[in-house]
Design a protein around this motif. Structure first.
Motif, PDB file in Angstrom:
ATOM      1  N   GLY A 101      28.229  26.420 -14.476  1.00  0.00           N
ATOM      2  CA  GLY A 101      29.297  25.712 -15.165  1.00  0.00           C
ATOM      3  C   GLY A 101      30.318  25.100 -14.233  1.00  0.00           C
ATOM      4  N   THR A 102      30.943  24.032 -14.678  1.00  0.00           N
ATOM      5  CA  THR A 102      31.955  23.338 -13.863  1.00  0.00           C
ATOM      6  C   THR A 102      33.373  23.693 -14.285  1.00  0.00           C
ATOM      7  OG1 THR A 102      31.845  21.439 -15.354  1.00  0.00           O
ATOM      8  CG2 THR A 102      30.431  21.386 -13.398  1.00  0.00           C
ATOM      9  N   ASP A 103      33.508  24.553 -15.322  1.00  0.00           N
ATOM     10  CA  ASP A 103      34.856  24.914 -15.756  1.00  0.00           C
ATOM     11  C   ASP A 103      35.518  25.818 -14.727  1.00  0.00           C
ATOM     12  OD1 ASP A 103      34.479  27.970 -16.961  1.00  0.00           O
ATOM     13  OD2 ASP A 103      32.679  26.718 -17.129  1.00  0.00           O
ATOM     14  N   VAL A 104      36.822  25.890 -14.779  1.00  0.00           N
ATOM     15  CA  VAL A 104      37.621  26.610 -13.775  1.00  0.00           C
ATOM     16  C   VAL A 104      37.239  28.083 -13.706  1.00  0.00           C
ATOM     17  CG1 VAL A 104      39.955  27.289 -13.114  1.00  0.00           C
ATOM     18  CG2 VAL A 104      39.544  25.000 -14.034  1.00  0.00           C
ATOM     19  N   GLU A 105      37.058  28.720 -14.855  1.00  0.00           N
ATOM     20  CA  GLU A 105      36.761  30.148 -14.884  1.00  0.00           C
ATOM     21  C   GLU A 105      35.417  30.459 -14.228  1.00  0.00           C
ATOM     22  OE1 GLU A 105      37.325  34.154 -15.514  1.00  0.00           O
ATOM     23  OE2 GLU A 105      38.733  32.479 -15.651  1.00  0.00           O
ATOM     24  N   THR A 106      34.407  29.639 -14.523  1.00  0.00           N
ATOM     25  CA  THR A 106      33.075  29.841 -13.930  1.00  0.00           C
ATOM     26  C   THR A 106      33.128  29.657 -12.420  1.00  0.00           C
ATOM     27  OG1 THR A 106      32.012  29.045 -15.950  1.00  0.00           O
ATOM     28  CG2 THR A 106      30.670  29.082 -13.955  1.00  0.00           C
ATOM     29  N   GLN A 107      33.834  28.626 -11.975  1.00  0.00           N
ATOM     30  CA  GLN A 107      33.943  28.370 -10.542  1.00  0.00           C
ATOM     31  C   GLN A 107      34.733  29.477  -9.835  1.00  0.00           C
ATOM     32  OE1 GLN A 107      32.485  25.841  -8.607  1.00  0.00           O
ATOM     33  NE2 GLN A 107      31.323  25.712 -10.527  1.00  0.00           N
ATOM     34  N   ARG A 108      35.718  30.028 -10.527  1.00  0.00           N
ATOM     35  CA  ARG A 108      36.486  31.143  -9.946  1.00  0.00           C
ATOM     36  C   ARG A 108      35.593  32.363  -9.756  1.00  0.00           C
ATOM     37  NH1 ARG A 108      39.072  35.580 -11.550  1.00  0.00           N
ATOM     38  NH2 ARG A 108      38.467  35.259 -13.731  1.00  0.00           N
ATOM     39  N   LYS A 109      34.753  32.643 -10.747  1.00  0.00           N
ATOM     40  CA  LYS A 109      33.829  33.768 -10.638  1.00  0.00           C
ATOM     41  C   LYS A 109      32.815  33.544  -9.523  1.00  0.00           C
ATOM     42  CE  LYS A 109      34.069  35.288 -15.474  1.00  0.00           C
ATOM     43  NZ  LYS A 109      33.309  35.445 -16.745  1.00  0.00           N
ATOM     44  N   LEU A 110      32.360  32.295  -9.388  1.00  0.00           N
ATOM     45  CA  LEU A 110      31.417  31.968  -8.306  1.00  0.00           C
ATOM     46  C   LEU A 110      32.042  32.221  -6.951  1.00  0.00           C
ATOM     47  CD1 LEU A 110      28.797  30.767  -7.202  1.00  0.00           C
ATOM     48  CD2 LEU A 110      29.815  28.484  -7.481  1.00  0.00           C
ATOM     49  N   GLN A 111      33.295  31.787  -6.781  1.00  0.00           N
ATOM     50  CA  GLN A 111      33.980  31.993  -5.511  1.00  0.00           C
ATOM     51  C   GLN A 111      34.181  33.472  -5.233  1.00  0.00           C
ATOM     52  OE1 GLN A 111      34.679  29.716  -3.202  1.00  0.00           O
ATOM     53  NE2 GLN A 111      33.681  28.195  -4.521  1.00  0.00           N
TER      54      GLN A 111
END
Length: 253
Positions: A101-111
């Motif tokens: 996902g490109t949403d902020v929450e998904t990217q935060r979890k990826l990081q």
């Protein structure tokens, strides 16, 4: 790797932008930059020049080798980090697939997952930028030390005057060629990364040529010697990496 070369592009741009501070540098020069960076570099070059009987070309070669040997531990650390990142690539790709996902929450979890993966294996992806960051102020100080030290600026070495551009463009060409070879020989890049860096491996030498053609020949000489050092370093590291892979495959079988 891209960040590393971005630093060099910025460095060239800074040099090409020019600076009107041409006053001779000495121990009385005011300002943090002049007093703690440019003057010590000028003093070091003069000292090395005296050791080589007033040959400042040899002094610049010696200074380049000193700098590169001092940076060698950081370069080796960068190499080890790059190799470790290659080994982690399958796990990193799994995480990227998991968090598409490109949403902020998904990217935060990826990081967060990426950072946990790095910490687990003791990898610091930012360590690769450190050698380039350290070299930038050194290179800039060397540039202004040459421009503002008359003994060096007016000294002739081989076919060039150190304070002026190479009239035959031999050093800029050599700087571009050694940059190209060192990039192609980089042992810390996978085949995928090499394909991604293919364009940069052609653009960067052109930028180096343009930069070296516009600065004093002493800087071009610094680039050439540094490029030769990088080539030898890469060849040695490639040999060690190949031996390590053979040993690893032997243990696996």
């Amino acid at each position: 790797m891209k960040k590393k070369w971005l630093f060099f592009l910025l460095m060239i741009a800074a040099l090409l932008s020019g600076c009107n501070r041409n006053a001779p540098i000495n121990e009385h020069s005011q300002g943090v930059w002049d007093h703690y960076f440019v003057y010590p570099m000028s003093k070091l070059l003069l000292t090395l020049g005296h050791l080589f009987s007033g040959n400042y070309g040899l002094a610049i070669i010696a200074l380049t080798l000193i700098i590169r040997f001092c940076l060698l531990p950081l370069m080796l650390r960068q190499f080890k980090t790059a190799v470790a990142m290659q080994k982690l690539r399958p796990e990193m790709q799994k995480l990227q697939e998991k968090y598409k996902g490109t949403d902020v929450e998904t990217q935060r979890k990826l990081q967060q997952e990426m950072m946990m993966l790095y910490q687990k294996h003791g990898v610091n992806p930012m360590s690769g930028c450190l050698p380039a960051l350290i070299q930038m102020p050194i290179f800039m100080a060397l540039y202004y030390a040459i421009r503002r030290t008359e003994e060096i600026k007016l000294h002739s070495f081989l076919w060039v005057q150190l304070g002026h551009r190479d009239p035959y463009f031999i050093l800029p060409v050599l700087a571009a060629v050694t940059t190209f070879i060192s990039m192609r020989l980089s042992p810390s890049m996978s085949e995928q990364q090499m394909s991604q860096m293919a364009i940069m491996s052609y653009i960067m030498p052109v930028m180096i040529f343009m930069g070296a053609s516009s600065v004093p020949s002493a800087l071009s000489l610094y680039w050439v010697v540094g490029g030769c050092f990088s080539i030898i370093q890469s060849l040695i590291l490639r040999t060690q990496l190949k031996s390590a892979k053979i040993a690893e495959n032997g243990q696996a079988s």
